[in-house]
Design an enzyme around this catalytic site. Structure first.
Site, PDB file in Angstrom:
ATOM      1  N   ASP A 152      -7.050   1.753  -2.168  1.00 41.01           N
ATOM      2  CA  ASP A 152      -5.881   0.874  -1.887  1.00 41.01           C
ATOM      3  C   ASP A 152      -4.846   1.008  -3.008  1.00 41.01           C
ATOM      4  O   ASP A 152      -3.576   0.931  -2.815  1.00 41.01           O
ATOM      5  CB  ASP A 152      -6.243  -0.654  -1.789  1.00 41.01           C
ATOM      6  CG  ASP A 152      -7.213  -1.025  -0.514  1.00 41.01           C
ATOM      7  OD1 ASP A 152      -7.224  -0.298   0.306  1.00 41.01           O
ATOM      8  OD2 ASP A 152      -7.903  -1.836  -0.544  1.00 41.01           O
ATOM      9  N   CYS A 153      -5.205   1.173  -4.360  1.00 43.97           N
ATOM     10  CA  CYS A 153      -4.176   1.347  -5.235  1.00 43.97           C
ATOM     11  C   CYS A 153      -4.017   2.615  -5.739  1.00 43.97           C
ATOM     12  O   CYS A 153      -2.948   3.136  -6.207  1.00 43.97           O
ATOM     13  CB  CYS A 153      -4.686   0.634  -6.511  1.00 43.97           C
ATOM     14  SG  CYS A 153      -6.300   0.811  -7.181  1.00 43.97           S
ATOM     15  N   TYR A 154      -4.837   3.598  -4.919  1.00 47.59           N
ATOM     16  CA  TYR A 154      -4.508   5.037  -5.180  1.00 47.59           C
ATOM     17  C   TYR A 154      -4.568   5.562  -3.827  1.00 47.59           C
ATOM     18  O   TYR A 154      -5.701   6.345  -3.468  1.00 47.59           O
ATOM     19  CB  TYR A 154      -5.517   5.837  -6.162  1.00 47.59           C
ATOM     20  CG  TYR A 154      -5.400   5.082  -7.720  1.00 47.59           C
ATOM     21  CD1 TYR A 154      -4.335   5.529  -8.426  1.00 47.59           C
ATOM     22  CD2 TYR A 154      -6.439   4.239  -8.228  1.00 47.59           C
ATOM     23  CE1 TYR A 154      -4.373   5.082  -9.622  1.00 47.59           C
ATOM     24  CE2 TYR A 154      -6.187   3.893  -9.462  1.00 47.59           C
ATOM     25  CZ  TYR A 154      -5.107   4.320 -10.178  1.00 47.59           C
ATOM     26  OH  TYR A 154      -4.958   3.725 -11.429  1.00 47.59           O
TER      27      TYR A 154
END
Length: 399
Positions: free
Chosen positions: A138-140
């Site tokens: 989700d963050c990468y």
């Protein structure tokens, strides 16, 4: 006689007397240890030799959208990416990924250009191709990255070398019937040649055999820039047997080193290749030795006649190989040694000329006042044993 703080005061005032280790040895022969010790403040040592346990840390900076790199290649050479999202470690002896036979040029050796060559290219300011695969989260969310990088387009780029500056090493020979390709280079059959890699009396650690002056935090010349000793090196073995002058008769102490590669020069950091063995890195390293008392000069006065290395037969493919005894560095540097009843040609992997140049360049930095000495913050351990590795259960009882 003097402290490092006092020596630094003289360096900053432009009044320090600095000799290379070869100059020191000549002065001792002329005026003796006591007078030489009174005259000199710093002695510079140097070497330029293969140091395959080396590598570089790189931080690429975050992309948009961000990527969490889990596989990466720099000019086709795999870099380790199992820590920060865009942090990499590129090993000097990492070989490139294999090409398909149809992709090879006639006579091309797929192993020649390795991690050391990529490091050299980056230091030289060249652009390097980067290809990366990411773990999508989700963050990468980014899956791939294909770009060109230079040392100016990334954040950190520094050498971190787990094992450099062997305090002495071995001499390789081949008593067998066929050519051997080794980490010392090709060894000709039937004692056709002998190869050694340590520069002998020029070598930094042989001039401070008990590591009295060198410790964690010692500032050094590394690859043409400023570096530091960070810890003992891997395979550090200070308990090696020693001569009465305290110099070891074989591989002994090692150091882990660090330095900003963006400051370095490619003439002092060169990728190299050993046929049918693999890539490596030739590296220039110099260490200043502060003359705090007569004992420093006494140790640095050691000559090639006073230093020995073991002659090891590589034709026996075992961890412990047969030895043909010890030979002095004076004999090695003469170009011919005697192995039993055979005269054998000898040659170094280290460059004596560039080792001298490292010591000279470090001397000039100190004389100009651009390089001062540091007090070690901790000593290098002198009680490490050397532990071999065996297959599980071969020497271990589970009872």
């Amino acid at each position: 006689m003097r402290t490092i703080a006092e020596i630094n005061d003289k360096i900053e005032a432009g009044k320090a007397v600095v000799w290379t280790v070869e100059e020191l040895k000549a002065k001792v022969a002329d005026m003796g240890i006591t007078k030489a010790a009174k005259a000199v403040d710093v002695i510079t040592t140097g070497t330029f030799e293969p140091m395959e346990s080396s590598g570089a840390i790189l931080n690429l900076g975050h992309t948009d959208p961000p990527i969490k790199i889990r596989q990466c290649w720099l000019d086709g050479v795999a870099a380790y990416s199992g820590f920060g999202a865009v942090d990499l470690y590129l090993g000097a002896s990492q070989a490139p990924d294999r090409k398909q036979p149809s992709e090879l040029m006639e006579g091309e050796d797929i192993q020649m250009q390795g991690g050391g060559h990529v490091i050299e290219d980056l230091i030289a300011g060249k652009a390097v191709h980067l290809r990366a695969l990411g773990q999508m989260t989700d963050c990468y969310p980014r899956a791939t990255l294909d770009t060109m990088i230079t040392k100016e387009t990334i954040n950190q780029f520094y050498l971190f070398n787990p094992r450099n500056l062997y305090q002495n090493f071995i001499v390789g020979v081949n008593g067998g019937d066929h050519l051997l390709y080794t980490y010392l280079g090709p060894l000709q059959p039937r004692l056709g040649n002998a190869i050694y890699s340590n520069p002998g009396a020029l070598s930094p650690l042989l001039n401070d055999p008990n590591l009295r002056l060198i410790g964690v935090g010692t500032r050094i010349f590394l690859g043409g820039g400023v570096g530091y000793v960070t810890w003992e090196g891997t395979q550090h073995f200070p308990l090696q047997k020693r001569l009465p002058n305290d110099t070891p008769i074989g591989p002994a102490a090692t150091l882990a080193l660090i330095g900003d590669a963006k400051q370095m020069e490619s003439r002092w950091v060169r990728g190299c290749y050993f046929k049918q063995y693999g890539p490596s890195l030739m590296l220039g390293v110099g260490i200043p030795l502060p003359v705090i008392d007569d004992e420093v000069v006494r140790r640095c006065a050691v000559t090639d006649e006073d230093l020995v290395a073991p002659i090891i037969d590589f034709s026996i493919p075992r961890r412990v190989r047969p030895t043909f005894g010890l030979v002095s560095y004076a004999q090695l540097k003469s170009g011919t040694i005697q192995v039993e009843s055979t005269k054998v040609r000898s040659a170094p992997l280290a460059s004596m000329a560039l080792a001298r140049q490292v010591a000279l360049e470090l001397k000039q930095w100190i004389e100009l006042g651009t390089f001062t000495l540091t007090e070690p913050v901790a000593s290098i351990a002198c009680d490490r044993t050397f532990v071999p590795q065996d297959a599980w259960g071969s020497q271990i009882s589970l009872d």
